[in-house]
Design a protein around this motif. Structure first.
Motif, PDB file in Angstrom:
ATOM      1  N   UNK A   1      33.580  24.073  21.399  1.00 20.65           N
ATOM      2  CA  UNK A   1      34.880  23.853  22.030  1.00 20.65           C
ATOM      3  C   UNK A   1      35.899  24.891  21.584  1.00 20.65           C
ATOM      4  N   UNK A   2      35.876  25.252  20.320  1.00 24.13           N
ATOM      5  CA  UNK A   2      36.841  26.240  19.823  1.00 24.13           C
ATOM      6  C   UNK A   2      36.273  27.648  19.938  1.00 24.13           C
ATOM      7  N   UNK A   3      37.173  28.617  19.920  1.00 25.61           N
ATOM      8  CA  UNK A   3      36.732  30.015  19.938  1.00 25.61           C
ATOM      9  C   UNK A   3      35.903  30.335  18.708  1.00 25.61           C
ATOM     10  N   UNK A   4      36.295  29.780  17.564  1.00 30.20           N
ATOM     11  CA  UNK A   4      35.547  30.010  16.322  1.00 30.20           C
ATOM     12  C   UNK A   4      34.126  29.492  16.435  1.00 30.20           C
ATOM     13  N   UNK A   5      33.953  28.345  17.063  1.00 28.81           N
ATOM     14  CA  UNK A   5      32.611  27.787  17.243  1.00 28.81           C
ATOM     15  C   UNK A   5      31.761  28.683  18.136  1.00 28.81           C
ATOM     16  N   UNK A   6      32.364  29.230  19.183  1.00 32.14           N
ATOM     17  CA  UNK A   6      31.625  30.142  20.062  1.00 32.14           C
ATOM     18  C   UNK A   6      31.105  31.344  19.253  1.00 32.14           C
ATOM     19  N   UNK A   7      31.944  31.842  18.355  1.00 26.66           N
ATOM     20  CA  UNK A   7      31.566  32.985  17.529  1.00 26.66           C
ATOM     21  C   UNK A   7      30.546  32.591  16.468  1.00 26.66           C
ATOM     22  N   UNK A   8      30.827  31.525  15.720  1.00 28.44           N
ATOM     23  CA  UNK A   8      29.973  31.141  14.604  1.00 28.44           C
ATOM     24  C   UNK A   8      28.614  30.599  15.040  1.00 28.44           C
ATOM     25  N   UNK A   9      28.581  29.785  16.093  1.00 29.12           N
ATOM     26  CA  UNK A   9      27.339  29.134  16.495  1.00 29.12           C
ATOM     27  C   UNK A   9      26.513  29.935  17.492  1.00 29.12           C
ATOM     28  N   UNK A  10      27.207  30.719  18.339  1.00 25.42           N
ATOM     29  CA  UNK A  10      26.505  31.417  19.415  1.00 25.42           C
ATOM     30  C   UNK A  10      26.549  32.938  19.275  1.00 25.42           C
ATOM     31  N   UNK A  11      27.372  33.430  18.350  1.00 26.10           N
ATOM     32  CA  UNK A  11      27.471  34.873  18.173  1.00 26.10           C
ATOM     33  C   UNK A  11      28.326  35.580  19.201  1.00 26.10           C
ATOM     34  N   UNK A  12      29.190  34.836  19.905  1.00 28.87           N
ATOM     35  CA  UNK A  12      30.087  35.477  20.872  1.00 28.87           C
ATOM     36  C   UNK A  12      31.074  36.333  20.080  1.00 28.87           C
TER      37      UNK A  12
END
Length: 163
Positions: A56-67
């Motif tokens: 849901x958060x931008x940080x999660x997109x980066x941390x979990x998916x590598x975006x």
């Protein structure tokens, strides 16, 4: 209790993935896990469903998916580019053969002239294939937009229907 239309679509996806001997993953933002919930509500889904990422958060997109955070900063979390990166990240961080991603604005707030409430970007990544993107603008309230987005995301796993 999930809406019948959502459960029926999820059952179609599971049968199709089972026929293809595919494992699947989800990467969800505005749907908050609704796609994964629909899939896992069906008994036996563990033979197909690998995992679901709720980013849901931008940080999660980066941390979990590598975006890449630079991609989010330049294009916005609700964009074609981020949807593609989410789907590809879900494949890279799972054992799935196919992954769907959803990022959008469910409302009632958060929209703008460029990115109105109801705008949702989708992507489907399959190992060995080009990642596909779809964009939709849904009408309705928050629950309605989220439901339409979940149905659309599930539909991406299925072969295109003749018109």
């Amino acid at each position: 209790m999930l809406p019948a239309a959502l459960t029926e679509r999820a059952a179609q996806v599971l049968r199709h993935a089972e026929d293809r001997r595919e494992r699947i993953a989800t990467a969800e933002s505005c749907t908050g896990g609704l796609v994964a919930a629909a899939l896992t509500a069906i008994a036996g889904s563990s033979s197909v469903m690998d995992r679901g990422f709720v980013t849901y958060s931008n940080e999660a997109k980066t941390e979990m998916l590598g975006v890449p955070p630079q991609l989010i900063a330049s294009c916005g979390a609700v964009s074609r580019e981020v949807a593609l990166a989410m789907a590809e990240g879900a494949l890279a961080h799972s054992r799935a053969d196919a992954a769907v991603a959803v990022t959008g604005i469910a409302g009632p707030g958060g929209g703008s002239a460029d990115k109105p409430v109801g705008l949702v970007h989708f992507a489907l990544a399959r190992r060995g294939e080009a990642t596909r993107h779809a964009e939709h603008r849904f009408e309705g309230d928050r629950d309605g937009i989220r439901l339409q987005a979940a149905l659309t995301a599930l539909g991406l796993f299925l072969p295109p229907q003749p018109t």
